[in-house]
Design a protein around this motif. Structure first.
Motif, short mmCIF file in Angstrom:
data_model
loop_
_atom_site.label_atom_id
_atom_site.label_comp_id
_atom_site.label_asym_id
_atom_site.label_seq_id
_atom_site.Cartn_x
_atom_site.Cartn_y
_atom_site.Cartn_z
N ARG A 67 -9.55 -29.69 -75.65
CA ARG A 67 -10.38 -30.83 -76.02
C ARG A 67 -11.86 -30.64 -75.66
O ARG A 67 -12.59 -31.59 -75.49
CB ARG A 67 -9.87 -32.12 -75.40
N SER A 68 -12.28 -29.41 -75.56
CA SER A 68 -13.70 -29.13 -75.34
C SER A 68 -14.37 -28.83 -76.68
O SER A 68 -13.71 -28.75 -77.72
CB SER A 68 -13.86 -27.94 -74.39
N THR A 69 -15.65 -28.65 -76.65
CA THR A 69 -16.39 -28.34 -77.87
C THR A 69 -15.96 -27.00 -78.43
O THR A 69 -15.77 -26.84 -79.65
CB THR A 69 -17.89 -28.34 -77.57
N LYS A 70 -15.76 -26.02 -77.55
CA LYS A 70 -15.31 -24.70 -78.01
C LYS A 70 -13.93 -24.78 -78.65
O LYS A 70 -13.64 -24.08 -79.63
CB LYS A 70 -15.28 -23.73 -76.84
N PHE A 71 -13.06 -25.61 -78.11
CA PHE A 71 -11.72 -25.77 -78.66
C PHE A 71 -11.80 -26.26 -80.10
O PHE A 71 -11.15 -25.71 -80.99
CB PHE A 71 -10.93 -26.76 -77.79
N LEU A 112 -11.03 -23.11 -91.10
CA LEU A 112 -11.13 -24.01 -92.25
C LEU A 112 -12.47 -23.88 -92.96
O LEU A 112 -12.59 -24.15 -94.15
CB LEU A 112 -10.91 -25.46 -91.80
N LEU A 113 -13.48 -23.44 -92.23
CA LEU A 113 -14.79 -23.22 -92.84
C LEU A 113 -14.92 -21.82 -93.42
O LEU A 113 -15.57 -21.62 -94.44
CB LEU A 113 -15.89 -23.45 -91.80
N LEU A 114 -14.31 -20.84 -92.76
CA LEU A 114 -14.47 -19.45 -93.19
C LEU A 114 -13.64 -19.10 -94.42
O LEU A 114 -14.06 -18.25 -95.21
CB LEU A 114 -14.12 -18.51 -92.04
N ILE A 115 -12.49 -19.70 -94.60
CA ILE A 115 -11.64 -19.37 -95.74
C ILE A 115 -12.32 -19.70 -97.07
O ILE A 115 -12.37 -18.85 -97.97
CB ILE A 115 -10.25 -20.03 -95.60
N PRO A 116 -12.89 -20.91 -97.27
CA PRO A 116 -13.60 -21.16 -98.54
C PRO A 116 -14.82 -20.26 -98.72
O PRO A 116 -15.09 -19.82 -99.84
CB PRO A 116 -14.02 -22.62 -98.43
N LEU A 117 -15.53 -19.96 -97.63
CA LEU A 117 -16.67 -19.05 -97.74
C LEU A 117 -16.23 -17.66 -98.16
O LEU A 117 -16.89 -17.01 -98.97
CB LEU A 117 -17.43 -18.99 -96.42
N ALA A 118 -15.11 -17.19 -97.64
CA ALA A 118 -14.60 -15.87 -98.02
C ALA A 118 -14.19 -15.85 -99.49
O ALA A 118 -14.42 -14.86 -100.19
CB ALA A 118 -13.42 -15.49 -97.12
N TRP A 143 -13.27 -23.51 -82.48
CA TRP A 143 -12.28 -22.48 -82.84
C TRP A 143 -11.19 -23.06 -83.73
O TRP A 143 -10.60 -22.34 -84.54
CB TRP A 143 -11.66 -21.86 -81.59
N LEU A 144 -10.92 -24.34 -83.61
CA LEU A 144 -9.91 -24.97 -84.45
C LEU A 144 -10.41 -25.12 -85.88
O LEU A 144 -9.67 -24.89 -86.85
CB LEU A 144 -9.55 -26.34 -83.85
N LEU A 145 -11.67 -25.47 -86.05
CA LEU A 145 -12.22 -25.73 -87.39
C LEU A 145 -12.83 -24.50 -88.04
O LEU A 145 -13.09 -24.51 -89.24
CB LEU A 145 -13.26 -26.85 -87.30
#
Length: 118
Positions: free
Chosen positions: A41-45, A53-59, A48-50
């Motif tokens: 539940r930190s910002t890094k968590f 979801l951002l990289l797949i459409p960009l790829a 890394w979770l999202l």
């Protein structure tokens, strides 16, 4: 056999108590709970979770763009000819002071450019 020298055995110093008998005990310890998770539940968590979801459409977009560029045969020929012409024209620019070698480099640049266009 190695035996300790008498100087090593006698080098111990006596402990001198100064007022309080248990002054080596820390009275205010800085203890923390071992079960605390700083990552969950930190910002890094959440980053890394999202991130997937951002990289797949960009790829997917990047791959479609790359396939479109690879499929453009005429455009690739023009780009390759332009790159080759710039290379030979920079060699001609270096020979700008020498008349004969300048024209040889310029002729080579034009010849390779026209050959690359065909």
């Amino acid at each position: 056999m190695n035996t300790p020298s008498p100087n090593v055995a006698n080098s111990k110093q006596a402990v001198i108590a100064s007022g309080t008998k248990f002054n080596f005990i820390k009275l205010t310890p800085n203890l923390s709970d071992k079960t605390v998770s700083y990552f969950f539940r930190s910002t890094k968590f959440y980053l890394w979770l999202l991130l997937p979801l951002l990289l797949i459409p960009l790829a997917i977009i990047f791959r479609k763009k790359r396939d479109a560029i690879a499929g453009d045969v005429a455009g690739n020929k023009v780009r390759k000819a332009n790159k080759l012409a710039r290379k030979y024209l920079s060699a001609a620019k270096k020979e700008l002071g020498n008349k004969d070698s300048f024209y040889v480099a310029l002729e080579r640049a034009l010849h390779n450019y026209l050959k690359g266009q065909a």
